[in-house]
Scaffold this active site. Structure first.
Site, mmCIF file in Angstrom:
data_model
loop_
_atom_site.group_PDB
_atom_site.id
_atom_site.type_symbol
_atom_site.label_atom_id
_atom_site.label_comp_id
_atom_site.label_asym_id
_atom_site.label_seq_id
_atom_site.Cartn_x
_atom_site.Cartn_y
_atom_site.Cartn_z
ATOM 1 N N HIS A 96 0.882 -1.177 0.142
ATOM 2 C CA HIS A 96 -0.112 0.107 -0.175
ATOM 3 C C HIS A 96 1.019 1.235 -0.119
ATOM 4 O O HIS A 96 0.908 2.065 1.153
ATOM 5 C CB HIS A 96 -0.928 0.061 1.207
ATOM 6 C CG HIS A 96 -1.813 -1.295 1.245
ATOM 7 N ND1 HIS A 96 -2.681 -1.305 0.412
ATOM 8 C CD2 HIS A 96 -1.652 -2.061 2.190
ATOM 9 C CE1 HIS A 96 -3.457 -2.664 0.935
ATOM 10 N NE2 HIS A 96 -2.826 -3.095 1.915
ATOM 11 N N ARG A 203 -20.982 -4.159 -13.097
ATOM 12 C CA ARG A 203 -20.930 -4.647 -11.795
ATOM 13 C C ARG A 203 -22.003 -4.367 -10.981
ATOM 14 O O ARG A 203 -22.656 -5.103 -10.315
ATOM 15 C CB ARG A 203 -19.750 -3.627 -11.051
ATOM 16 C CG ARG A 203 -19.336 -4.183 -9.622
ATOM 17 C CD ARG A 203 -18.388 -5.674 -9.566
ATOM 18 N NE ARG A 203 -18.320 -6.154 -8.494
ATOM 19 C CZ ARG A 203 -17.850 -7.477 -8.376
ATOM 20 N NH1 ARG A 203 -17.308 -8.045 -9.354
ATOM 21 N NH2 ARG A 203 -17.923 -7.919 -7.042
ATOM 22 N N VAL A 239 -14.085 1.462 -2.094
ATOM 23 C CA VAL A 239 -13.634 1.895 -3.594
ATOM 24 C C VAL A 239 -12.305 1.344 -3.789
ATOM 25 O O VAL A 239 -11.345 1.512 -2.879
ATOM 26 C CB VAL A 239 -13.685 3.224 -4.242
ATOM 27 C CG1 VAL A 239 -15.293 3.630 -4.022
ATOM 28 C CG2 VAL A 239 -13.174 4.346 -3.262
ATOM 29 N N LEU A 240 -11.761 1.285 -4.888
ATOM 30 C CA LEU A 240 -10.272 0.995 -5.272
ATOM 31 C C LEU A 240 -10.026 1.243 -6.664
ATOM 32 O O LEU A 240 -10.678 1.058 -7.673
ATOM 33 C CB LEU A 240 -9.944 -0.571 -4.934
ATOM 34 C CG LEU A 240 -8.415 -0.757 -5.128
ATOM 35 C CD1 LEU A 240 -7.481 0.089 -4.573
ATOM 36 C CD2 LEU A 240 -8.090 -2.348 -5.273
ATOM 37 N N VAL A 267 -13.240 1.200 4.709
ATOM 38 C CA VAL A 267 -12.161 0.028 4.365
ATOM 39 C C VAL A 267 -11.014 0.538 3.455
ATOM 40 O O VAL A 267 -9.964 -0.146 3.595
ATOM 41 C CB VAL A 267 -13.041 -1.122 3.766
ATOM 42 C CG1 VAL A 267 -12.142 -2.222 3.612
ATOM 43 C CG2 VAL A 267 -14.329 -1.230 4.708
ATOM 44 N N ILE A 269 -8.956 2.800 3.686
ATOM 45 C CA ILE A 269 -8.130 3.545 4.402
ATOM 46 C C ILE A 269 -6.642 3.140 3.921
ATOM 47 O O ILE A 269 -5.787 3.772 4.358
ATOM 48 C CB ILE A 269 -8.537 3.503 5.895
ATOM 49 C CG1 ILE A 269 -7.587 4.467 6.628
ATOM 50 C CG2 ILE A 269 -8.276 2.191 6.512
ATOM 51 C CD1 ILE A 269 -7.830 5.732 6.463
ATOM 52 N N ASP A 270 -6.453 1.773 3.667
ATOM 53 C CA ASP A 270 -5.315 1.384 3.656
ATOM 54 C C ASP A 270 -4.610 1.991 2.415
ATOM 55 O O ASP A 270 -3.292 1.942 1.888
ATOM 56 C CB ASP A 270 -5.072 -0.363 3.290
ATOM 57 C CG ASP A 270 -5.992 -0.960 2.130
ATOM 58 O OD1 ASP A 270 -6.796 0.030 1.595
ATOM 59 O OD2 ASP A 270 -6.121 -1.982 2.060
ATOM 60 N N VAL A 298 -9.665 1.284 10.485
ATOM 61 C CA VAL A 298 -8.531 0.301 10.722
ATOM 62 C C VAL A 298 -8.083 -0.223 9.523
ATOM 63 O O VAL A 298 -9.006 -0.767 8.423
ATOM 64 C CB VAL A 298 -9.040 -0.821 11.587
ATOM 65 C CG1 VAL A 298 -7.905 -1.868 11.912
ATOM 66 C CG2 VAL A 298 -9.647 -0.302 12.925
HETATM 67 N N1 LIG Z 1 -9.082 -1.892 5.755
HETATM 68 C C1 LIG Z 1 -8.632 -3.053 5.635
HETATM 69 O O1 LIG Z 1 -8.239 -3.701 6.412
HETATM 70 C C2 LIG Z 1 -8.915 -3.445 4.158
HETATM 71 C C3 LIG Z 1 -8.866 -5.138 3.994
HETATM 72 C C4 LIG Z 1 -9.080 -5.412 2.627
HETATM 73 C C5 LIG Z 1 -9.082 -4.583 1.542
HETATM 74 N N2 LIG Z 1 -8.939 -3.285 1.736
HETATM 75 C C6 LIG Z 1 -9.230 -2.069 0.916
HETATM 76 O O2 LIG Z 1 -10.472 -2.137 0.283
HETATM 77 C C7 LIG Z 1 -10.545 -1.294 -0.889
HETATM 78 C C8 LIG Z 1 -11.490 -2.065 -1.840
HETATM 79 O O3 LIG Z 1 -10.791 -3.326 -2.103
HETATM 80 P P1 LIG Z 1 -11.632 -4.150 -3.225
HETATM 81 O O4 LIG Z 1 -10.827 -5.625 -3.239
HETATM 82 O O5 LIG Z 1 -13.139 -4.241 -2.933
HETATM 83 O O6 LIG Z 1 -11.456 -3.588 -4.672
HETATM 84 P P2 LIG Z 1 -12.201 -4.107 -6.004
HETATM 85 O O7 LIG Z 1 -11.232 -3.635 -6.925
HETATM 86 O O8 LIG Z 1 -12.789 -5.398 -6.060
HETATM 87 O O9 LIG Z 1 -13.490 -3.121 -5.807
HETATM 88 C C9 LIG Z 1 -13.400 -1.653 -5.938
HETATM 89 C C10 LIG Z 1 -14.613 -1.096 -6.773
HETATM 90 O O10 LIG Z 1 -14.479 0.267 -6.525
HETATM 91 C C11 LIG Z 1 -15.360 0.784 -7.749
HETATM 92 N N3 LIG Z 1 -14.895 2.130 -7.762
HETATM 93 C C12 LIG Z 1 -13.855 2.884 -8.323
HETATM 94 N N4 LIG Z 1 -13.864 4.144 -8.147
HETATM 95 C C13 LIG Z 1 -15.268 4.546 -7.484
HETATM 96 C C14 LIG Z 1 -16.042 5.405 -7.431
HETATM 97 N N5 LIG Z 1 -15.626 6.615 -7.532
HETATM 98 N N6 LIG Z 1 -17.366 5.398 -6.991
HETATM 99 C C15 LIG Z 1 -17.928 4.089 -6.726
HETATM 100 N N7 LIG Z 1 -17.157 3.076 -6.935
HETATM 101 C C16 LIG Z 1 -15.691 3.030 -7.429
HETATM 102 C C17 LIG Z 1 -14.388 -0.124 -8.824
HETATM 103 O O11 LIG Z 1 -15.339 -0.117 -9.900
HETATM 104 C C18 LIG Z 1 -14.585 -1.640 -8.169
HETATM 105 O O12 LIG Z 1 -15.881 -2.046 -8.538
HETATM 106 C C19 LIG Z 1 -8.933 -1.279 -1.250
HETATM 107 O O13 LIG Z 1 -8.342 0.022 -0.790
HETATM 108 C C20 LIG Z 1 -8.555 -2.442 -0.436
HETATM 109 O O14 LIG Z 1 -7.154 -2.289 -0.273
HETATM 110 C C21 LIG Z 1 -8.906 -2.844 3.210
HETATM 111 C C1 LIG Z 2 -5.100 -5.794 2.591
HETATM 112 C C2 LIG Z 2 -5.396 -5.169 3.838
HETATM 113 N N1 LIG Z 2 -5.004 -3.985 4.105
HETATM 114 C C3 LIG Z 2 -5.027 -6.177 5.009
HETATM 115 O O1 LIG Z 2 -4.487 -5.729 5.897
HETATM 116 O O2 LIG Z 2 -5.570 -7.304 4.936
#
Ligand SMILES: NC(=O)c1ccc[n+]([C@@H]2O[C@H](COP(=O)([O-])OP(=O)(O)OC[C@H]3O[C@@H](n4cnc5c(N)ncnc54)[C@H](O)[C@@H]3O)[C@@H](O)[C@H]2O)c1
Ligand SMILES: C[C@H](N)C(=O)O
Ligand SMILES: [Mg+2]
Length: 372
Positions: A96, A203, A239-240, A267, A269-270, A298
């Protein structure tokens, strides 16, 4: 190859990068696996389980980093770990980098070859090493959000599913990818009124088909959010844009239209967070309030359910770890463009364009780095 796995040191991080089953496979491939003592305990794997798998238990992280050709972890290396990385060493873990200039600088200075789980791709356009933790974090999001909604925790005192005669909580999930679909599933299962927003029409179509009227979908625009926010009890940020800093979709000014005690679970936030007021928190102190709106941010949510998460992550990383160990990173990446997409730093250079754009650092293309 010597594969090293130190104990995670990020606060309240109980996952481990290599399971005993993965260690056993690596040993069967002729590799030496070095596990820091106690590394697996938080996930329910004691040293004896690793020894039974043929791994060696090592007394300290320093010794693991010094001996290993490749370090396999879960979380991004913390400052003290970054000092132990060296030129030519492979680092295989979540990084990240886009919101983290200090880590990026340290990894470049170390000379190591860093492959980030979160940017490895697959044939269908997915992120196979992010997906398992996104499934976990997505399923956790309504759970932690529901807890935050409780009055004693600062929330507005709304029950997710309501009760007969009282309506359910209104939950908006922004981003309908892996986190989003799993968050929607659990929120809907808890009885909430769920709306998922995305910018990908395919999607939204998939979600509409899968949930058969159990949730609403919306095309994600600032205008639609303006309409929905005053009614929301909970917003999940999911979002990502792969590798990039998350776009900011809710500004501080917009908090004023939200109900007091409404909850934001960021979520994303990473990758820096998708709400302007988000700042990373820890499992120990996960929530805070801004302008009457509660925030849960977190960055290592899956660490809370370390046993499930470690096994799920290990299932996904194993084939890639074996390819890197069996072939060395150059051959493994040359033969697999999806693994090459994971390359973020090599020999002092940044090799991932979205990170370079976020941090204003020049990038060398990964295919050029392969030949350097
Ligand atoms: N905090 C944590 O512990 C943790 C754990 C796992 C994943 N994550 C994070 O969660 C986030 C999402 O991961 P994911 O695997 O679901 O990604 P993903 O690629 O599967 O999904 C992201 C979605 O966001 C959509 N998107 C992009 N821009 C957008 C906007 N402006 N409005 C609405 N939708 C939009 C995309 O079309 C896609 O469908 C990432 O940042 C990932 O690293 C965090
Ligand atoms: C991907 C996410 N930041 C985790 O800790 O699993
Ligand atoms: Mg130690």
């Amino acid at each position: 190859m010597k594969i090293g796995c130190p104990k995670e040191i990020k606060p309240q991080e109980f996952r481990v990068g290599i399971t005993p089953n993965a260690a056993q496979e690596a040993v069967a491939h002729g590799h030496e696996v070095l596990i820091e003592t106690g590394a697996g305990v938080g996930s329910g794997f004691d040293d004896a389980a690793y020894e039974a798998a043929g791994a060696h238990i090592i007394g300290s992280a320093e010794e693991v980093f010094a001996a290993a050709d490749m370090i396999v972890k879960v979380k991004e290396p913390q400052a003290i770990e970054r000092k132990m990385l060296r030129e030519g060493q492979i680092l295989f873990t979540y990084l990240h980098l886009a919101p983290d200039p200090e880590q990026t600088r340290d990894l470049m200075e170390s000379g190591c070859t860093a492959i980030a789980y979160e940017t490895v791709t697959d044939r269908s356009g997915g992120l196979p090493l992010l997906a398992p933790m996104s499934e976990v974090a997505g399923r956790l999001a309504p759970q932690v959000g529901a807890w935050t909604l409780q009055k004693a925790n600062g929330g507005r005192g709304v029950l997710m599913g309501g009760v007969p005669g009282v309506g359910p909580a209104r939950v908006i999930v922004i981003g309908g990818g892996v986190v989003g679909i799993n968050a929607a599933r659990v929120a809907a299962g808890m009885g909430a009124d769920v709306t998922v927003l995305d910018r990908s029409l395919p999607r939204l179509s998939l979600l509409d088909d899968l949930f058969m009227g159990r949730l609403k979908t919306g095309y994600s625009t600032a205008g639609l959010l303006d309409e929905l926010l005053p009614h929301a009890d909970m917003v999940v940020g999911a979002v990502l844009i792969p590798g990039a800093a998350a776009p900011k979709l809710i500004s501080r000014a917009q908090l004023s239209v939200m109900k007091p005690g409404a909850v934001l679970v960021d979520v994303a936030i990473d990758q820096g967070g998708c709400f302007e007021t988000s700042k990373a928190t820890t499992h120990k102190d996960p929530i805070y309030e801004v302008d009457g709106v509660m925030h849960y941010c977190v960055a290592n949510m899956p660490g809370a359910v370390a046993r499930t998460s470690t096994i799920a992550l290990g299932n996904a990383t194993l084939p890639f770890m074996l390819a890197l160990a069996d072939k060395g990173w150059r051959k493994a990446c040359a033969e697999d463009e999806h693994l090459l997409n994971g390359l973020n730093v090599h020999a002092g250079k940044l090799t991932y364009f979205a990170v370079g754009k976020a941090l204003g650092i020049d990038v060398v293309s990964p295919s050029v780095a392969l030949k350097s």
